[in-house]
Design an enzyme around this catalytic site. Structure first.
Site, PDB file in Angstrom:
ATOM      1  N   HIS A 106     -11.172 -13.344   4.068  1.00  0.00           N
ATOM      2  CA  HIS A 106     -11.294 -12.120   4.908  1.00  0.00           C
ATOM      3  C   HIS A 106     -11.702 -11.058   3.543  1.00  0.00           C
ATOM      4  O   HIS A 106     -11.282  -9.865   3.715  1.00  0.00           O
ATOM      5  CB  HIS A 106      -9.690 -11.650   5.259  1.00  0.00           C
ATOM      6  CG  HIS A 106      -9.298 -12.236   6.418  1.00  0.00           C
ATOM      7  ND1 HIS A 106     -10.174 -12.224   7.621  1.00  0.00           N
ATOM      8  CD2 HIS A 106      -8.350 -13.342   6.510  1.00  0.00           C
ATOM      9  CE1 HIS A 106      -9.337 -13.235   8.645  1.00  0.00           C
ATOM     10  NE2 HIS A 106      -8.388 -13.803   8.052  1.00  0.00           N
TER      11      HIS A 106
ATOM     12  N   LYS B  24      -2.351   7.750  -0.863  1.00  0.00           N
ATOM     13  CA  LYS B  24      -2.484   6.189  -1.096  1.00  0.00           C
ATOM     14  C   LYS B  24      -3.858   5.915  -1.028  1.00  0.00           C
ATOM     15  O   LYS B  24      -4.245   4.872  -1.066  1.00  0.00           O
ATOM     16  CB  LYS B  24      -2.088   5.795   0.300  1.00  0.00           C
ATOM     17  CG  LYS B  24      -0.444   5.844   0.675  1.00  0.00           C
ATOM     18  CD  LYS B  24       0.082   5.515   2.162  1.00  0.00           C
ATOM     19  CE  LYS B  24       1.715   5.835   2.278  1.00  0.00           C
ATOM     20  NZ  LYS B  24       1.813   5.611   3.513  1.00  0.00           N
TER      21      LYS B  24
ATOM     22  N   ARG C 126       8.297   2.504  13.924  1.00  0.00           N
ATOM     23  CA  ARG C 126       8.731   1.904  12.584  1.00  0.00           C
ATOM     24  C   ARG C 126      10.128   1.586  12.224  1.00  0.00           C
ATOM     25  O   ARG C 126      10.891   2.292  12.754  1.00  0.00           O
ATOM     26  CB  ARG C 126       8.087   2.904  11.371  1.00  0.00           C
ATOM     27  CG  ARG C 126       6.901   3.590  11.852  1.00  0.00           C
ATOM     28  CD  ARG C 126       5.821   2.570  11.757  1.00  0.00           C
ATOM     29  NE  ARG C 126       5.420   1.666  10.533  1.00  0.00           N
ATOM     30  CZ  ARG C 126       4.755   2.031   9.400  1.00  0.00           C
ATOM     31  NH1 ARG C 126       4.286   3.342   9.245  1.00  0.00           N
ATOM     32  NH2 ARG C 126       4.847   1.446   8.194  1.00  0.00           N
TER      33      ARG C 126
ATOM     34  N   ARG D  87      -6.078  -7.660   7.993  1.00  0.00           N
ATOM     35  CA  ARG D  87      -5.978  -7.143   8.999  1.00  0.00           C
ATOM     36  C   ARG D  87      -7.055  -6.078   9.063  1.00  0.00           C
ATOM     37  O   ARG D  87      -6.965  -5.276  10.334  1.00  0.00           O
ATOM     38  CB  ARG D  87      -4.648  -6.509   9.044  1.00  0.00           C
ATOM     39  CG  ARG D  87      -3.480  -7.579   9.399  1.00  0.00           C
ATOM     40  CD  ARG D  87      -1.991  -6.757   9.294  1.00  0.00           C
ATOM     41  NE  ARG D  87      -1.574  -6.070  10.543  1.00  0.00           N
ATOM     42  CZ  ARG D  87      -0.376  -5.579  10.633  1.00  0.00           C
ATOM     43  NH1 ARG D  87       0.389  -5.690   9.666  1.00  0.00           N
ATOM     44  NH2 ARG D  87      -0.149  -4.977  11.843  1.00  0.00           N
TER      45      ARG D  87
ATOM     46  N   PRO E 153       0.840  -1.223   0.110  1.00  0.00           N
ATOM     47  CA  PRO E 153       0.065  -0.063   0.074  1.00  0.00           C
ATOM     48  C   PRO E 153       0.833   1.438   0.037  1.00  0.00           C
ATOM     49  O   PRO E 153       0.418   2.157   0.608  1.00  0.00           O
ATOM     50  CB  PRO E 153      -0.968  -0.222   1.258  1.00  0.00           C
ATOM     51  CG  PRO E 153       0.101  -0.902   2.179  1.00  0.00           C
ATOM     52  CD  PRO E 153       1.286  -1.443   1.301  1.00  0.00           C
ATOM     53  N   GLU E 154       1.746   1.520  -0.588  1.00  0.00           N
ATOM     54  CA  GLU E 154       2.307   2.867  -0.874  1.00  0.00           C
ATOM     55  C   GLU E 154       1.983   3.561  -2.237  1.00  0.00           C
ATOM     56  O   GLU E 154       1.226   2.684  -2.992  1.00  0.00           O
ATOM     57  CB  GLU E 154       3.956   2.890  -0.580  1.00  0.00           C
ATOM     58  CG  GLU E 154       4.190   2.471   0.688  1.00  0.00           C
ATOM     59  CD  GLU E 154       5.807   2.570   1.123  1.00  0.00           C
ATOM     60  OE1 GLU E 154       6.344   3.376   0.454  1.00  0.00           O
ATOM     61  OE2 GLU E 154       6.279   1.628   1.523  1.00  0.00           O
TER      62      GLU E 154
END
Length: 286
Positions: A98, A59, A270, A116, A2-3
């Site tokens: 999911h 994003k 991070r 998630r 996801p960038e």
DNA sequence: CACCATGTTCCTTG
DNA sequence: CCAAGGAACATGGT
């Protein structure tokens, strides 16, 4: 996934596949995925709506629909969080464990899957109000970058993750851009020289453009023999994923410039990777 | 069991 | 009041 580059690649893939399709029904299988809306709100807004356009901001994905009866336009804001995927799949295929939201498009399903559940699809567009400039557009210049950095003492790596500084940079490309600019991730944002700022401006655009060119960090593949469904495979560690990134996740390995051992540190919770020799700035934080 | 993970938001601390 | 740090969110991999 996801960038900015991965989201851009996804938008380019989905755009032609969705164009002109009409949503029959919307099934929300995980309520959290539509926050702050409710499943009913999303369903009501989109049932019978026709897909018109897909754009990207940072994003985020912006889906534009037009309802059949009225000429009213509805926009849906999508974000993939850490592990979100979006793709079209044949209705014969079982839904993944999911699958968070499923759009029934007739003979196909459009699936937003996210194990998630950090991502979302909602009618609330407010998150994009706070985004900084698009890094690949004219609105992002060495001057705007300098202005965004000049009042912060945060480490530059941490500041690059602030979406109000520039939209779309994430943890991987922050390390990559700083490595190429030979700037320490620990250098305070307000301590960059104008030369460093300009260099960083250039390497940010470089790493993002190259990543878009390559396809994405995590390869986006078409399942062969399975309609035109799109799937993401997170097989980091092999293929061009590993060859392409020059510092991210390379702690303990030799720097590709000077052979010095790449360091892995934590900043604001991070992971950060850098070469202590090539990226040896003065005025470091901590 | 421990720690790690491409992101964002909220709460606490100083 | 603000900036910065850390936890939470939720699931899975190693």
């Amino acid at each position: 996934m996801p960038e900015l580059p991965e989201v851009e690649i996804l938008a380019r893939h989905l755009r032609p596949l969705l164009r002109g399709k009409t949503i029959r029904t919307v099934t929300v299988r995980r309520e959290r995925a539509v926050r702050p809306n409710t499943p009913v709100e999303l369903r009501k807004a989109l049932a019978g709506a026709k897909f018109m356009e897909l754009s990207r901001r940072g994003k985020y994905l912006l889906f534009h629909f037009r309802s059949k009866a009225s000429h009213k336009t509805t926009a849906v804001l999508g974000h993939l969080g850490m592990t979100g995927r979006m793709y079209l799949a044949s209705k014969n295929e079982a839904l993944p464990k999911h699958a968070a939201i499923v759009f029934d498009l007739g003979h196909q399903n459009f699936i937003y899957e996210d194990f998630r559940y950090f991502g979302r699809m909602s009618l609330d567009l407010s998150p994009i109000d706070n985004l900084g400039p698009e890094p690949l557009e004219k609105s992002f210049s060495p001057q705007t970058l300098a202005a965004a950095l000049k009042n912060s003492r945060q480490p530059i790596k941490v500041k690059l993750l602030d979406q109000a500084v520039v939209a779309g940079i994430g943890n991987i490309y922050a390390s990559e851009a700083l490595f190429r600019a030979r700037i320490s991730p620990k250098l305070a944002a307000n301590r960059l020289t104008s030369i460093q700022t300009k260099k960083l401006w250039r390497t940010i655009r470089e790493v993002l453009n190259e990543a878009i060119g390559y396809g994405s960090t995590v390869p986006l593949k078409t399942m062969s023999g399975k309609s035109d469904a799109l799937f993401y495979f997170s097989d980091g560690g092999e293929g061009f994923y590993e060859e392409r990134l020059r510092v991210y996740n390379r702690a303990g390995k030799p720097c590709l410039n000077c052979e010095t051992v790449i360091k892995g540190i934590r900043q604001a919770g991070r992971s950060t990777f850098f070469c202590p020799k090539c990226q040896n700035s003065r005025f470091l934080t901590k």
